[in-house]
Design a protein around this motif. Structure first.
Motif, PDB file in Angstrom:
ATOM      1  N   VAL A 100      11.386   6.755  43.418  1.00 55.88           N
ATOM      2  CA  VAL A 100      11.258   6.558  44.908  1.00 55.88           C
ATOM      3  C   VAL A 100      10.022   7.016  45.543  1.00 55.88           C
ATOM      4  N   ALA A 101       9.882   8.191  45.234  1.00 52.91           N
ATOM      5  CA  ALA A 101       8.714   8.737  46.026  1.00 52.91           C
ATOM      6  C   ALA A 101       7.387   8.434  45.345  1.00 52.91           C
ATOM      7  N   ALA A 102       7.391   8.170  43.869  1.00 44.75           N
ATOM      8  CA  ALA A 102       6.006   7.426  43.571  1.00 44.75           C
ATOM      9  C   ALA A 102       5.726   6.167  44.059  1.00 44.75           C
ATOM     10  N   ALA A 103       6.673   5.272  44.071  1.00 49.11           N
ATOM     11  CA  ALA A 103       6.794   4.120  44.792  1.00 49.11           C
ATOM     12  C   ALA A 103       6.287   4.043  46.163  1.00 49.11           C
ATOM     13  N   ASP A 104       6.785   4.753  46.675  1.00 46.50           N
ATOM     14  CA  ASP A 104       6.344   5.010  48.202  1.00 46.50           C
ATOM     15  C   ASP A 104       4.718   5.255  48.217  1.00 46.50           C
ATOM     16  N   ASP A 105       4.383   6.242  47.324  1.00 52.92           N
ATOM     17  CA  ASP A 105       3.022   6.804  47.380  1.00 52.92           C
ATOM     18  C   ASP A 105       1.893   5.431  46.816  1.00 52.92           C
ATOM     19  N   LEU A 106       2.472   4.737  46.115  1.00 53.57           N
ATOM     20  CA  LEU A 106       1.766   3.549  45.423  1.00 53.57           C
ATOM     21  C   LEU A 106       1.453   2.539  46.727  1.00 53.57           C
ATOM     22  N   VAL A 107       2.668   2.307  47.263  1.00 54.32           N
ATOM     23  CA  VAL A 107       2.658   1.477  48.735  1.00 54.32           C
ATOM     24  C   VAL A 107       1.686   1.849  49.665  1.00 54.32           C
ATOM     25  N   ALA A 108       1.852   3.137  49.687  1.00 54.16           N
ATOM     26  CA  ALA A 108       1.002   3.878  50.833  1.00 54.16           C
ATOM     27  C   ALA A 108      -0.755   3.588  50.415  1.00 54.16           C
ATOM     28  N   ALA A 109      -0.812   3.653  49.407  1.00 52.65           N
ATOM     29  CA  ALA A 109      -2.321   3.713  48.704  1.00 52.65           C
ATOM     30  C   ALA A 109      -2.705   2.129  48.986  1.00 52.65           C
ATOM     31  N   MET A 110      -1.761   1.205  48.637  1.00 65.05           N
ATOM     32  CA  MET A 110      -1.926  -0.186  48.902  1.00 65.05           C
ATOM     33  C   MET A 110      -2.174  -0.451  50.250  1.00 65.05           C
ATOM     34  N   GLN A 111      -1.747   0.223  51.182  1.00 68.38           N
ATOM     35  CA  GLN A 111      -1.796  -0.139  52.773  1.00 68.38           C
ATOM     36  C   GLN A 111      -3.097   0.389  53.068  1.00 68.38           C
ATOM     37  N   GLU A 112      -3.311   1.528  52.582  1.00 68.40           N
ATOM     38  CA  GLU A 112      -4.901   1.963  52.825  1.00 68.40           C
ATOM     39  C   GLU A 112      -5.825   0.997  52.355  1.00 68.40           C
ATOM     40  N   CYS A 113      -5.649   0.205  51.449  1.00 68.69           N
ATOM     41  CA  CYS A 113      -6.712  -0.858  51.069  1.00 68.69           C
ATOM     42  C   CYS A 113      -6.610  -1.677  52.295  1.00 68.69           C
ATOM     43  N   ALA A 114      -5.501  -2.169  52.485  1.00 65.50           N
ATOM     44  CA  ALA A 114      -5.521  -3.355  53.572  1.00 65.50           C
ATOM     45  C   ALA A 114      -5.966  -2.944  54.986  1.00 65.50           C
ATOM     46  N   ASP A 115      -5.717  -1.561  55.254  1.00 62.63           N
ATOM     47  CA  ASP A 115      -6.214  -1.114  56.504  1.00 62.63           C
ATOM     48  C   ASP A 115      -7.910  -0.539  56.454  1.00 62.63           C
ATOM     49  N   ALA A 116      -8.450  -0.612  55.410  1.00 61.05           N
ATOM     50  CA  ALA A 116      -9.769  -0.155  55.299  1.00 61.05           C
ATOM     51  C   ALA A 116     -10.657  -1.425  55.573  1.00 61.05           C
ATOM     52  N   PRO A 117     -11.885  -0.790  56.252  1.00 58.24           N
ATOM     53  CA  PRO A 117     -12.963  -1.739  56.504  1.00 58.24           C
ATOM     54  C   PRO A 117     -13.460  -2.521  55.407  1.00 58.24           C
ATOM     55  N   ALA A 118     -13.429  -3.937  55.600  1.00 54.34           N
ATOM     56  CA  ALA A 118     -14.036  -4.953  54.502  1.00 54.34           C
ATOM     57  C   ALA A 118     -15.278  -4.126  53.881  1.00 54.34           C
ATOM     58  N   GLU A 119     -15.210  -4.339  52.510  1.00 53.49           N
ATOM     59  CA  GLU A 119     -16.613  -3.994  51.966  1.00 53.49           C
ATOM     60  C   GLU A 119     -17.131  -5.331  50.996  1.00 53.49           C
ATOM     61  N   ALA A 120     -18.141  -5.498  51.321  1.00 52.62           N
ATOM     62  CA  ALA A 120     -18.577  -6.864  50.560  1.00 52.62           C
ATOM     63  C   ALA A 120     -17.919  -8.039  50.760  1.00 52.62           C
ATOM     64  N   ALA A 121     -17.245  -8.021  52.119  1.00 55.86           N
ATOM     65  CA  ALA A 121     -16.623  -9.130  52.597  1.00 55.86           C
ATOM     66  C   ALA A 121     -15.305  -9.436  51.880  1.00 55.86           C
ATOM     67  N   THR A 122     -14.937  -8.618  50.953  1.00 58.68           N
ATOM     68  CA  THR A 122     -13.481  -8.665  50.509  1.00 58.68           C
ATOM     69  C   THR A 122     -12.670  -7.941  51.476  1.00 58.68           C
ATOM     70  N   THR A 123     -11.375  -8.555  51.812  1.00 58.17           N
ATOM     71  CA  THR A 123     -10.304  -8.081  52.590  1.00 58.17           C
ATOM     72  C   THR A 123      -9.055  -8.216  51.696  1.00 58.17           C
ATOM     73  N   TYR A 124      -8.036  -7.319  52.030  1.00 54.40           N
ATOM     74  CA  TYR A 124      -6.832  -7.239  51.330  1.00 54.40           C
ATOM     75  C   TYR A 124      -5.626  -7.534  52.353  1.00 54.40           C
ATOM     76  N   LEU A 125      -4.510  -7.934  51.916  1.00 56.51           N
ATOM     77  CA  LEU A 125      -3.362  -8.131  52.479  1.00 56.51           C
ATOM     78  C   LEU A 125      -1.992  -7.509  51.773  1.00 56.51           C
ATOM     79  N   LEU A 126      -1.297  -6.678  52.242  1.00 54.22           N
ATOM     80  CA  LEU A 126      -0.095  -6.121  51.632  1.00 54.22           C
ATOM     81  C   LEU A 126       1.023  -7.033  52.262  1.00 54.22           C
TER      82      LEU A 126
END
Length: 241
Positions: free
Chosen positions: A135-161
């Motif tokens: 459970v904790a590992a899955a939470d950490d994984l989702v948190a890392a995915m959220q950081e991708c979605a929250d990060a400023p776009a690089e090379a115009a690529t954006t992410y959505l969680l």
């Protein structure tokens, strides 16, 4: 007079002696008896049967046999080459590389070369000592995915969680190659998709990397593969398959 007294004395003595004899030899009297009372016999006692031994629930496995992961994938244009690694390594998020360091075992399988804009199919599974760690590992994984979605776009690529209905803690991460989506709607844009989920003490990732697919279509294919992957992880479910 003397003769009369003698006779009288003799008569008295005879009476006294007769009395003494009667006292020394009384008639037999019946022996006293103690009335007997019926004592109830003790009721037979039956010992309570020993409780049947209960088997302790089998511990969920912490190993990861090769046959847990699929041999083929419907996400890649080319099924070869198939590459597999059985070491704890980074999750392939395309935008981040967190490592599930607490995993007791991990396997990563990929199909395809990615050449000529063809997608590469990826399937990863990490197993943990117990469900709490998973459970904790899955939470950490989702948190890392959220950081991708929250990060400023690089090379115009954006992410959505987004949450997905696969297993426990299911989430999907879509990418928009060119940042053309408006209002977060990625269904009509070109990009990729991956899904993560947990079953018992195992956490999995299914992804379609690269390619020029429509996000809506890639999402549908990835979620179908994810459901099949979830079925293959039943050995890690404490309630059984």
């Amino acid at each position: 007079m003397r003769a009369t007294r003698a006779v009288t004395s003799l008569a008295v003595l005879t009476v006294v002696l007769a009395g003494c004899t009667a006292q020394d030899d009384p008639e037999e009297t019946p022996a006293a008896t103690t009335p007997q009372t019926d004592t109830p016999e003790p009721e037979p006692t039956t010992e309570a049967p020993d409780p049947e031994p209960t088997e302790a629930p089998a511990a969920t496995p912490t190993d990861l046999p090769a046959d847990v992961l699929p041999t083929t994938s419907g996400l890649a244009v080319e099924a070869e080459p198939r590459e597999e690694a059985d070491e704890v390594t980074a999750w392939r998020l395309m935008c981040s590389d967190p490592v599930p360091e607490a995993a007791t075992a991990m396997r990563t399988v990929s199909w395809g070369t990615g050449e000529l804009e063809a997608p590469v199919a990826v399937h990863q599974v990490a197993v943990f000592a117990d469900a709490d760690q998973a459970v904790a590992a899955a939470d950490d994984l989702v948190a890392a995915m959220q950081e991708c979605a929250d990060a400023p776009a690089e090379a115009a690529t954006t992410y959505l969680l987004e949450p997905v209905e696969v297993g426990a803690q299911g989430h999907g991460l879509a990418s928009d190659y060119y940042g053309t989506a408006e209002g977060g709607d990625l269904d009509g844009v070109i990009g990729t998709y991956l899904a993560t989920f947990r079953r018992g003490n195992a956490v999995a990732l299914v992804a379609s990397e690269g390619g020029e697919g429509n996000v809506a279509e890639v999402r549908e294919a990835v979620l179908a593969e994810s459901m099949a992957a979830w079925e293959g992880l039943c050995r890690y479910e404490s309630a059984g398959c």
